[in-house]
Design an enzyme around this catalytic site. Structure first.
Site, PDB file in Angstrom:
ATOM      1  N   ASP A  29       0.717  -1.300  -0.001  1.00 40.44           N
ATOM      2  CA  ASP A  29      -0.028   0.171   0.065  1.00 40.44           C
ATOM      3  C   ASP A  29       1.084   1.148   0.025  1.00 40.44           C
ATOM      4  OD1 ASP A  29      -2.568   1.396   0.184  1.00 40.44           O
ATOM      5  OD2 ASP A  29      -2.545   1.560   2.267  1.00 40.44           O
ATOM      6  N   HIS A  30       0.355   2.200  -0.575  1.00 42.21           N
ATOM      7  CA  HIS A  30       0.651   3.820  -0.624  1.00 42.21           C
ATOM      8  C   HIS A  30       2.515   3.529  -0.792  1.00 42.21           C
ATOM      9  CE1 HIS A  30      -2.239   6.403  -0.094  1.00 42.21           C
ATOM     10  NE2 HIS A  30      -2.652   5.688   0.931  1.00 42.21           N
TER      11      HIS A  30
ATOM     12  N   HIS B 122      -7.394  10.214   5.574  1.00 41.46           N
ATOM     13  CA  HIS B 122      -6.598   9.234   6.265  1.00 41.46           C
ATOM     14  C   HIS B 122      -6.572   9.667   7.679  1.00 41.46           C
ATOM     15  CE1 HIS B 122      -5.007   7.451   2.676  1.00 41.46           C
ATOM     16  NE2 HIS B 122      -4.551   8.586   2.169  1.00 41.46           N
ATOM     17  N   GLY B 123      -6.324   8.597   8.501  1.00 45.15           N
ATOM     18  CA  GLY B 123      -6.089   8.898   9.714  1.00 45.15           C
ATOM     19  C   GLY B 123      -7.424   8.982  10.818  1.00 45.15           C
TER      20      GLY B 123
ATOM     21  N   SER C  60     -11.202   4.879   5.036  1.00 44.21           N
ATOM     22  CA  SER C  60     -12.518   4.528   5.502  1.00 44.21           C
ATOM     23  C   SER C  60     -12.602   4.309   6.995  1.00 44.21           C
ATOM     24  CB  SER C  60     -12.947   3.286   4.862  1.00 44.21           C
ATOM     25  OG  SER C  60     -12.362   2.140   5.166  1.00 44.21           O
TER      26      SER C  60
END
Length: 337
Positions: free
Chosen positions: A92-93, A193-194, A229
């Site tokens: 991811d990322h 995010h977060g 999410s």
């Protein structure tokens, strides 16, 4: 059930798109979180997409990204052999400039997919950098899907904070997919995010639907991905599943559940670990001169680890129900035929 790679993952996403459900792709920042996720997937009879980022690969490999990826892949492959659901691993990322991690992912032959993130760059540069990775994988003939991102998602990811969000434009999404050849597209529609709460987000479910419609109108059946999410309500998740979104990324929720479970456990069992008032804190001799002694049945790390696994399993099974993937494992269905 053996661990699966890109071709089978593509089939899983296609089936989800036809069925109007999706997967909560789950980041694993600790082995107990990973085991809990697998247990939750089995309970829900859902295929599962596990995710690893550079920071976790560095952590597992004690600073060596390649070693960390190998450790994670070996762990996932070994544990998946005894399961009846499909297990996949997404890197991811991955920064488009992170040649070390990109090469490790391709060369290892382990991941099912890899998310290339060049979304911080202008459109043309994002296209160029993403397409270069897609071409590199195709040249190697590697069974590895590529997820890309268009638009900017606000919030904190891997210690980096982005203040402003830039929503994905449907017309640009069509051009981006056409020119890059990516297999999945992460879009910016108002998530963060977060740590965030779904009720406070300006979530554009309509925009996700517009992007999906534009792509399909031009012949691109590319699953959409929504990052950030954690904190979405069940109603928001259900609404997104109707728009072509097949993958929802969750990380922060699991980290919180890990910390909360461990915190409550140690708080409730402090008397078994911390010496009471009047007893010298003599760790060197392990409290040899005191009537009090710590209780190993409660300070053994495996004890709190099991509690964490159970909590993560419960959370993931609930999320699978919410996203609609529960009971939909492609591989359970195949076995019953």
């Amino acid at each position: 059930m053996p661990y699966y790679r890109g071709e089978q993952l593509s089939e899983v996403y296609e089936r989800a798109a036809r069925g109007g459900y999706g997967f909560v792709a789950s980041n694993t920042t600790h082995p107990d979180i990973m085991q809990g996720l697998l247990d939750g997937a089995v309970t829900a009879e859902s295929d599962i997409v596990l995710q690893i980022k550079r920071d976790t690969a560095e952590y597992l490999g004690n600073g060596d990204v390649t070693a960390g990826l190998e450790i994670m892949a070996a762990h996932v492959r070994t544990l998946s052999e005894s399961l009846d659901v499909g297990v996949f691993l997404n890197v991811d990322h991955v920064d488009a400039d992170d040649g070390e991690l990109i090469e490790a992912a391709i060369e290892s032959g382990h991941p099912s997919s890899m998310m290339i993130d060049a979304s911080e760059y202008p459109f043309e540069e994002n296209v160029e950098r993403t397409a270069a990775v897609v071409d590199r994988i195709e040249d190697r003939d590697e069974d590895l899907l590529v997820e890309a991102e268009l638009g900017t998602i606000a919030g904190t990811e891997s210690g980096e904070t982005t203040q402003d969000a830039f929503y994905t434009d449907p017309a640009e999404a069509v051009e981006f997919v056409d020119r890059t050849g990516c297999d999945l597209l992460a879009v910016s529609i108002g998530t963060e995010h977060g740590v965030s709460a779904g009720i406070d987000l300006d979530l554009r479910v309509d925009l996700a639907a517009d992007i999906n419609a534009a792509l399909r109108q031009h012949g691109f059946d590319v699953p959409l991905v929504v990052h950030g999410s954690s904190g979405l309500t069940s109603e928001q998740v259900s609404a997104l599943m109707e728009t072509g979104v097949c993958k929802l990324n969750t990380n922060t929720r699991y980290q919180y559940e890990y910390a909360r479970t461990a915190c409550e456990f140690y708080h409730d069992n402090a008397d078994a670990i911390i010496p009471p008032k009047g007893v010298a804190d003599d760790r060197t001799t392990f409290f040899a001169d005191a009537d009090w002694a710590p209780d190993k049945s409660r300070f053994n790390p495996q004890v709190v680890g099991r509690a964490v696994r159970e909590r993560i399993a419960t959370v993931h099974a609930e999320l699978a129900e919410t996203s609609g993937s529960a009971g939909e494992s492609l591989f359970l269905e195949s076995e019953s035929r």
